[in-house]
Enzyme design. Structure first.
Site, PDB file in Angstrom:
ATOM      1  N   PRO A  97    -129.243  16.563  -1.328  1.00  0.00           N
ATOM      2  CA  PRO A  97    -130.542  17.220  -1.131  1.00  0.00           C
ATOM      3  C   PRO A  97    -130.486  18.727  -1.434  1.00  0.00           C
ATOM      4  O   PRO A  97    -131.506  19.364  -1.606  1.00  0.00           O
ATOM      5  CB  PRO A  97    -130.852  16.991   0.349  1.00  0.00           C
ATOM      6  CG  PRO A  97    -129.939  15.909   0.803  1.00  0.00           C
ATOM      7  CD  PRO A  97    -128.751  15.937  -0.096  1.00  0.00           C
ATOM      8  N   GLU A 101    -121.638  13.148   6.465  1.00  0.00           N
ATOM      9  CA  GLU A 101    -122.243  14.494   6.414  1.00  0.00           C
ATOM     10  C   GLU A 101    -122.005  15.157   5.055  1.00  0.00           C
ATOM     11  O   GLU A 101    -122.266  16.343   4.878  1.00  0.00           O
ATOM     12  CB  GLU A 101    -121.676  15.384   7.515  1.00  0.00           C
ATOM     13  CG  GLU A 101    -121.759  14.800   8.923  1.00  0.00           C
ATOM     14  CD  GLU A 101    -123.155  14.335   9.289  1.00  0.00           C
ATOM     15  OE1 GLU A 101    -124.108  15.115   9.085  1.00  0.00           O
ATOM     16  OE2 GLU A 101    -123.294  13.197   9.778  1.00  0.00           O
ATOM     17  N   ASP A 145    -144.663   8.481 -22.985  1.00  0.00           N
ATOM     18  CA  ASP A 145    -144.886   8.501 -21.544  1.00  0.00           C
ATOM     19  C   ASP A 145    -145.635   9.728 -21.068  1.00  0.00           C
ATOM     20  O   ASP A 145    -145.501  10.810 -21.610  1.00  0.00           O
ATOM     21  CB  ASP A 145    -143.566   8.410 -20.795  1.00  0.00           C
ATOM     22  CG  ASP A 145    -143.042   7.003 -20.828  1.00  0.00           C
ATOM     23  OD1 ASP A 145    -143.712   6.174 -21.452  1.00  0.00           O
ATOM     24  OD2 ASP A 145    -141.987   6.754 -20.245  1.00  0.00           O
ATOM     25  N   ARG A 186    -133.345   5.007 -19.970  1.00  0.00           N
ATOM     26  CA  ARG A 186    -134.524   4.583 -20.728  1.00  0.00           C
ATOM     27  C   ARG A 186    -134.912   5.584 -21.805  1.00  0.00           C
ATOM     28  O   ARG A 186    -135.736   5.282 -22.673  1.00  0.00           O
ATOM     29  CB  ARG A 186    -135.692   4.264 -19.798  1.00  0.00           C
ATOM     30  CG  ARG A 186    -136.208   5.444 -19.012  1.00  0.00           C
ATOM     31  CD  ARG A 186    -137.272   5.034 -18.020  1.00  0.00           C
ATOM     32  NE  ARG A 186    -138.538   4.646 -18.662  1.00  0.00           N
ATOM     33  CZ  ARG A 186    -139.348   5.477 -19.285  1.00  0.00           C
ATOM     34  NH1 ARG A 186    -139.045   6.752 -19.373  1.00  0.00           N
ATOM     35  NH2 ARG A 186    -140.479   5.058 -19.831  1.00  0.00           N
TER      36      ARG A 186
HETATM   37  N1  4HQ Z   1    -128.122  12.283   0.338  1.00  0.00           N
HETATM   38  N2  4HQ Z   1    -130.914  13.234  -3.339  1.00  0.00           N
HETATM   39  C1  4HQ Z   1    -126.645  12.824   2.243  1.00  0.00           C
HETATM   40  C2  4HQ Z   1    -129.436  12.478  -0.108  1.00  0.00           C
HETATM   41  C3  4HQ Z   1    -129.761  12.710  -1.532  1.00  0.00           C
HETATM   42  C4  4HQ Z   1    -131.009  13.154  -2.021  1.00  0.00           C
HETATM   43  C5  4HQ Z   1    -126.951  12.163  -0.509  1.00  0.00           C
HETATM   44  C6  4HQ Z   1    -127.889  12.110   1.755  1.00  0.00           C
HETATM   45  C7  4HQ Z   1    -125.727  12.881   0.041  1.00  0.00           C
HETATM   46  C8  4HQ Z   1    -124.280  13.142   1.919  1.00  0.00           C
HETATM   47  N3  4HQ Z   1    -128.988  12.553  -2.598  1.00  0.00           N
HETATM   48  N4  4HQ Z   1    -125.514  12.526   1.412  1.00  0.00           N
HETATM   49  N5  4HQ Z   1    -132.108  13.465  -1.325  1.00  0.00           N
HETATM   50  O1  4HQ Z   1    -130.336  12.490   0.690  1.00  0.00           O
HETATM   51  O2  4HQ Z   1    -129.683  12.876  -3.687  1.00  0.00           O
END
Ligand code: 4HQ
Length: 272
Positions: free
Chosen positions: A88, A115, A168, A153
């Protein structure tokens, strides 16, 4: 194009990427998807891949050594591979990033659990961090699948010859127009007559206008960025001057509307 997915749950990838269009792309040799189980690269007897965080706190952190060893194993086969960590905290994935990535020949997608990973993984091995959106997943695996799907794609030959990825909506920044197929009448709701007219220029005009209306109503932010042709600008003015407010009611939308009018005028005759 080749994808190496580094994960603790390789089983998650067996079906979703092998059905339908991506399944065919694999059969045709257009894409190669390999999963690497990070646990296989843990050297200790119990193949431990996580540990408690230094400094204390909740949950577990993925250890650096098994990840380092799995990345180095892929890199030993192809030193030019581009390494992505799904998190994230990364840049938010969009069509432009998908297009940029589609020109690479080989990606590593590192999927974190718990984590997340030890900070030294980022520091020493990661070329780019990508988020698929502002929400929290239980791991990076679904993010990796989203990325592989959107990138694959775009590769030549992956979509049928009758449909190119450039057609698209996101390529011209407009949402898609409404689509219909048989029956003509379903429970009293019928197909717009123009689509049965056989008049191709009238159909094309109707579709462009509907796409504009829909984008204005649902994603005015996209319109503000769009490079509209003179004809599309004319259609947009028609829509804006009609009584149909396209669902734009609040003050925020009014602001965006003003901005659209301004940008579309500023762009001049050619819309550039
Ligand atoms: N995570 N976009 C926590 C995500 C995530 C997202 C991946 C959760 C990594 C450790 N990954 N882990 N949003 O939420 O890619």
């Amino acid at each position: 194009m080749r994808f190496d997915i580094l994960t603790l749950f390789p089983g998650m990838f067996s079906s979703p990427l092998r059905e339908s269009i991506l399944g065919k792309a694999i059969e045709k040799g257009l894409i190669q998807i390999q999963t690497v189980n990070i646990r296989d690269f843990a050297l200790d007897k119990h193949q431990v891949v996580d540990d408690t965080p230094y400094g204390g706190g909740q949950g577990m952190v993925m250890k650096v050594e098994p990840i380092a060893r799995s990345i180095e194993w892929v890199k030993s086969q192809d030193p030019s591979v581009w390494t992505i960590y799904l998190t994230p905290q990364g840049k938010q994935f969009n069509q432009e990033i998908a297009l940029t990535l589609s020109s690479k020949s080989h990606l590593i997608l590192l999927c974190g659990r718990y984590e997340g990973v030890d900070e030294r993984v980022r520091e020493l091995f990661i070329d780019e961090e990508i988020s698929i959106g502002d929400y929290v997943l239980t791991g990076g695996e679904l993010g990796a699948m989203v990325l592989i799907d959107a990138v694959s794609r775009l590769l030549p030959g992956v979509l049928g010859s009758d449909r190119s990825a450039e057609e698209d909506s996101f390529f011209n920044s407009l949402l898609e127009y409404p689509q219909y197929t048989r029956p003509f009448d379903f429970r009293g709701s019928s197909v717009p007559e123009v689509l049965l007219s056989g008049n191709h220029s009238a159909i094309s005009l109707w579709r462009r206008k509907e796409a504009l209306k829909r984008t204005l109503a649902r994603r005015p932010d996209l319109l503000a960025k769009a490079n509209l042709s003179n004809e599309e600008k004319k259609l947009l003015e028609e829509i804006l001057h009609s009584n149909d407010d396209c669902g734009l009611r609040n003050a925020d939308d009014e602001q965006i509307l003003k901005k659209i009018r301004r940008t579309q005028t500023d762009k001049g005759e050619d819309g550039v």
